[in-house]
Design a protein around this motif. Structure first.
Motif, short mmCIF file in Angstrom:
data_model
loop_
_atom_site.label_atom_id
_atom_site.label_comp_id
_atom_site.label_asym_id
_atom_site.label_seq_id
_atom_site.Cartn_x
_atom_site.Cartn_y
_atom_site.Cartn_z
N ILE A 184 9.73 -37.11 -15.70
CA ILE A 184 8.43 -36.11 -14.80
C ILE A 184 8.66 -36.71 -13.83
O ILE A 184 8.24 -38.22 -13.46
CB ILE A 184 7.90 -35.72 -15.44
N PHE A 185 8.96 -36.16 -11.77
CA PHE A 185 8.53 -36.70 -11.52
C PHE A 185 7.38 -35.90 -10.17
O PHE A 185 7.00 -34.67 -10.69
CB PHE A 185 9.23 -37.25 -10.74
N ILE A 186 7.08 -36.28 -9.35
CA ILE A 186 6.17 -36.09 -8.86
C ILE A 186 6.79 -35.54 -6.82
O ILE A 186 7.69 -35.83 -6.38
CB ILE A 186 5.18 -36.69 -7.81
N LYS A 187 6.62 -33.85 -6.38
CA LYS A 187 6.95 -33.68 -5.48
C LYS A 187 6.40 -33.90 -3.71
O LYS A 187 5.31 -35.00 -4.19
CB LYS A 187 6.34 -31.73 -5.47
N LEU A 192 8.99 -27.26 -7.16
CA LEU A 192 8.91 -27.63 -8.55
C LEU A 192 9.58 -26.89 -9.24
O LEU A 192 10.63 -26.40 -8.80
CB LEU A 192 7.19 -27.12 -8.71
N GLY A 193 9.80 -27.75 -10.65
CA GLY A 193 10.67 -27.30 -10.80
C GLY A 193 11.58 -28.01 -12.03
O GLY A 193 11.73 -29.85 -11.69
N ASN A 194 12.65 -27.62 -13.51
CA ASN A 194 13.75 -28.45 -13.13
C ASN A 194 14.92 -28.51 -13.26
O ASN A 194 15.43 -27.36 -11.99
CB ASN A 194 13.86 -27.60 -14.81
N PHE A 195 15.23 -29.69 -12.54
CA PHE A 195 16.49 -30.17 -11.44
C PHE A 195 17.30 -30.34 -12.30
O PHE A 195 16.96 -31.68 -13.49
CB PHE A 195 16.22 -30.56 -11.17
N SER A 196 18.81 -29.92 -12.52
CA SER A 196 19.55 -31.52 -13.38
C SER A 196 20.53 -32.09 -12.60
O SER A 196 21.83 -31.94 -11.21
CB SER A 196 20.71 -30.19 -13.78
N LEU A 197 20.09 -33.46 -12.80
CA LEU A 197 20.87 -34.68 -12.10
C LEU A 197 22.17 -35.23 -12.97
O LEU A 197 22.65 -35.45 -13.60
CB LEU A 197 19.75 -36.04 -11.91
N ASP A 198 23.48 -35.27 -11.77
CA ASP A 198 24.45 -34.92 -11.38
C ASP A 198 25.26 -36.13 -11.30
O ASP A 198 25.13 -36.29 -10.11
CB ASP A 198 25.35 -33.69 -11.90
N LEU A 199 25.40 -36.76 -12.17
CA LEU A 199 26.28 -38.44 -11.19
C LEU A 199 27.58 -39.18 -11.62
O LEU A 199 27.44 -38.75 -12.87
CB LEU A 199 25.66 -40.11 -11.60
N GLY A 212 33.39 -42.59 -14.61
CA GLY A 212 32.33 -42.62 -15.62
C GLY A 212 30.57 -41.40 -15.97
O GLY A 212 30.05 -41.80 -14.33
N PRO A 213 30.27 -40.28 -16.47
CA PRO A 213 29.44 -39.44 -15.87
C PRO A 213 28.49 -39.97 -16.57
O PRO A 213 28.01 -40.62 -17.53
CB PRO A 213 30.54 -38.53 -16.78
N TYR A 214 27.49 -39.40 -15.92
CA TYR A 214 25.86 -39.48 -16.11
C TYR A 214 25.70 -38.15 -16.12
O TYR A 214 25.15 -37.26 -14.42
CB TYR A 214 25.32 -40.54 -15.55
N LYS A 215 24.40 -37.57 -16.83
CA LYS A 215 23.64 -36.48 -16.50
C LYS A 215 22.60 -36.02 -17.32
O LYS A 215 21.75 -37.20 -18.15
CB LYS A 215 24.20 -35.06 -17.26
N ALA A 216 21.37 -35.91 -16.47
CA ALA A 216 20.05 -36.03 -17.37
C ALA A 216 18.95 -35.22 -16.50
O ALA A 216 19.25 -34.60 -15.06
CB ALA A 216 19.38 -36.84 -16.34
N SER A 217 17.66 -34.46 -17.17
CA SER A 217 17.43 -32.62 -16.85
C SER A 217 16.12 -33.76 -15.90
O SER A 217 15.60 -34.41 -16.46
CB SER A 217 17.48 -32.93 -17.39
N LEU A 218 15.38 -33.48 -15.23
CA LEU A 218 14.54 -33.85 -14.13
C LEU A 218 13.29 -32.76 -14.05
O LEU A 218 13.48 -31.60 -14.06
CB LEU A 218 14.49 -34.57 -13.06
N PHE A 219 12.33 -33.26 -14.13
CA PHE A 219 11.61 -32.20 -13.95
C PHE A 219 9.91 -32.57 -12.74
O PHE A 219 9.97 -33.49 -12.49
CB PHE A 219 10.14 -31.33 -15.30
N ILE A 220 9.98 -32.10 -11.41
CA ILE A 220 8.95 -31.66 -10.86
C ILE A 220 8.09 -31.58 -10.81
O ILE A 220 7.58 -30.34 -10.78
CB ILE A 220 10.52 -31.01 -9.47
N ALA A 221 7.12 -31.91 -10.44
CA ALA A 221 5.51 -31.55 -10.74
C ALA A 221 4.98 -32.06 -9.48
O ALA A 221 5.15 -32.90 -8.54
CB ALA A 221 4.72 -31.32 -11.95
N GLU A 222 3.67 -31.74 -9.32
CA GLU A 222 2.64 -31.75 -8.91
C GLU A 222 2.18 -33.27 -9.08
O GLU A 222 1.86 -33.59 -9.84
CB GLU A 222 1.26 -30.55 -7.92
N GLY A 223 1.52 -33.82 -8.05
CA GLY A 223 1.22 -35.46 -8.01
C GLY A 223 0.15 -35.96 -7.04
O GLY A 223 -0.22 -35.06 -5.91
N ILE A 224 -0.19 -36.25 -6.87
CA ILE A 224 -1.45 -37.63 -6.56
C ILE A 224 -1.05 -38.50 -5.46
O ILE A 224 0.44 -38.81 -5.49
CB ILE A 224 -2.46 -38.37 -7.17
N LEU A 225 -0.77 -37.54 -4.50
CA LEU A 225 -0.15 -37.94 -3.19
C LEU A 225 -0.66 -39.57 -2.85
O LEU A 225 0.42 -40.92 -2.41
CB LEU A 225 0.40 -37.35 -2.10
#
Length: 539
Positions: free
Chosen positions: A229-232, A281-288, A346-359
């Motif tokens: 979970i990361f911050i916008k 904001l929301g869910n994002f799929s990281l593809d590397l 080599g592949p890598y995938k991860a699902s990230l969630f972007i939320a509001e936060g204290i900047l």
């Protein structure tokens, strides 16, 4: 030497360099073999059982080296000395009285055994200083310190070596079948005329044609990077760490292809570090995907056979795909040789969630709080703090020394505010300089700000100091005034009215000035001035 194990691995690879086939004979008289559960294991070592900790640095990319390290863990209060003898640890046994019951400080004194052997005209190359297959021990300068014999076995081949309480061996994976393999180990100790089993161990290692790596994600103000979970509106740093302990890819051309899943497009870079800021904001799929061109001798491609072993699965977080695909995946066709390079990825995938936060957090004001009591007081300071972004739910203050290294106190409080403006009051027990860290947090973020503050003393010390200075100045003014008054009374003279006209104006002006000064200094005592008796209306 396979000890009943089916040597089925031998037909699937061309052999490991410097390793021997397990079809060779094993000397059971010199190296007895015990099955697991044999009662003789209980008495194979003085004071308990020895544990062999066997580890590997896999997964290994096919073509690279994989290393195995074994460390012997002795029973409690036993250790290896500088001569590789096993002794009782004097720092471990409680009290010197415990040594009284021990016949010797040595658990195994191999130095004495070897010296006794030399007295009987048997050198380290004698008939009992050989490996299980009959080969003599190698001529090492420190052969007297090599009292353990290690026999490694994998894929129908074995490797034998001598050493102290630890040993390491590496193998090249070029001719090893892809998938999960097992390395087995047998450990023997030196005895007078034979060798005694002390421990066995095994470990699973992985050979893959996918580049093994992991991605370390960090972000300023992020509370917990492991929850994805990361911050916008704050950049995220993606740091790719390729697992290559044998440095197989050092001369390779490596590229990284990023797709952050937010519509920003595909990014190709030759840097292992990439930064990206999510604006929504929301869910994002990281593809590397990581690609490497590995220099290799030019020649015909070599087909790789299928692996006969079943897969060994390792549980992973549900939102993460491992950096190598199925470890037992069998390549179809030929190995990927392109010209004089081998192409690996080599592949890598991860699902990230972007939320509001204290900047961000800022301290906009610091105010000393003065509270007067009859007891010893502490210094209290109000910190007025403002922030940007979402509203915090908790506030913590950490007070440390001026270097911000040594913690002195910590306090946290819940926060319920409608706007990001709050006052935090903290107490300082002693005077000095402090490093103050203030953090505001919510479920997803944690923002920090720091400042240095100097405390001069207890609460009210500043006010008492100011009052002391003012009182001292007041007493000084009164003292000067009183002294002036008495000097005036002692030395003044009444002179006749007749005097020169020129001096009269001068003296009268001086007298009026002095009377005005006295009127200001002694407003209550003006009635005692003798000149007032000559004025009408004053009794």
């Amino acid at each position: 030497m396979s000890r009943g194990r089916a040597p089925s691995h031998g037909k699937f690879h061309r052999g490991i360099s410097s390793w021997s086939s397990d079809h060779n004979n094993w000397n059971d008289k010199l190296y007895p073999y015990w099955e697991e559960g044999d009662p003789r294991w209980k008495d194979c070592w003085k004071g308990g059982r020895v544990v062999a900790s066997l580890t590997s640095d896999s997964p290994a990319l096919v073509g690279s080296n994989v290393s195995f390290n074994v460390i012997l863990k002795f029973p409690r209060c036993q250790r290896e000395d500088n001569d590789s003898n096993i002794i009782y640890d004097q720092h471990c046994i409680n009290g010197s009285s415990d040594y009284a019951n021990l016949p010797d400080l040595y658990v195994y004194n191999w130095t004495q055994w070897i010296d006794d052997c030399d007295g009987q005209n048997c050198s380290h190359n004698s008939s009992h200083n050989v490996f299980p297959d009959g080969r003599p021990f190698p001529r090492h300068k420190d052969w007297r310190r090599r009292n353990f014999i290690y026999v490694f076995h994998t894929l129908g081949q074995y490797y034998q070596t001598t050493g102290g309480s630890s040993a390491m061996v590496s193998i090249n994976t070029t001719n090893i079948t892809l998938g999960n393999q097992i390395m087995e180990l047998s450990v023997y100790r030196r005895n007078y005329r034979s060798f005694q089993p002390v421990a066995t161990a095994n470990v699973v290692y992985v050979v893959t044609d996918k580049i093994p790596f992991y991605v370390n994600m960090t972000q300023k103000n992020d509370r917990n990077a492991s929850d994805y979970i990361f911050i916008k509106d704050i950049p995220i740093t993606f740091d790719v760490q390729i697992h290559d302990p044998s440095h197989y890819l050092n001369r390779s051309a490596i590229s990284y292809r990023w797709n952050f899943g937010d519509g920003s497009g595909l990014f190709v870079s030759n840097s292992s570090v990439q930064m990206h800021t999510y604006k929504l904001l929301g869910n994002f799929s990281l593809d590397l995907s990581v690609h490497a061109l590995i220099p290799a001798p030019c020649g015909p491609p070599t087909p790789l056979p299928p692996t006969p072993l079943p897969p060994v699965t390792t549980p992973l977080p549900s939102n993460v795909t491992p950096s190598f695909s199925s470890l037992t995946e069998v390549p179809t066709g030929q190995s990927p040789v392109e010209g004089c390079h081998i192409a690996r990825s080599g592949p890598y995938k991860a699902s990230l969630f972007i939320a509001e936060g204290i900047l961000g957090v800022n301290i906009i004001q610091m105010t000393s709080v003065q509270v007067a009591t009859t007891q010893v007081e502490n210094s209290m300071v109000d910190f007025v703090v403002t922030c940007q972004g979402s509203l915090p739910t908790d506030a913590c203050t950490i007070i440390a020394d001026p270097t911000c290294q040594v913690l002195q106190s910590e306090a946290c409080d819940p926060v319920d505010i409608d706007e990001c403006l709050l006052t935090i009051r903290r107490t300082f027990n002693e005077s000095g300089t402090y490093c103050v860290n203030i953090t505001l947090g919510d479920a997803a973020s944690l923002a920090l700000t720091s400042t240095l503050i100097s405390i001069n003393g207890a609460a009210g010390s500043f006010s008492r100091t100011a009052e002391g200075v003012l009182l001292a100045c007041g007493f000084l003014v009164v003292f000067v005034a009183v002294a002036t008054f008495f000097l005036y009374k002692r030395y003044k003279e009444y002179k006749p009215i007749e005097r020169k006209t020129g001096d009269e104006a001068s003296n009268e002006g001086l007298s009026v000035y002095f009377n005005n000064v006295k009127a200001v200094l002694f407003p209550a005592n003006n009635e005692k001035h003798p000149l007032l008796k000559n004025k009408p209306g004053i009794v």
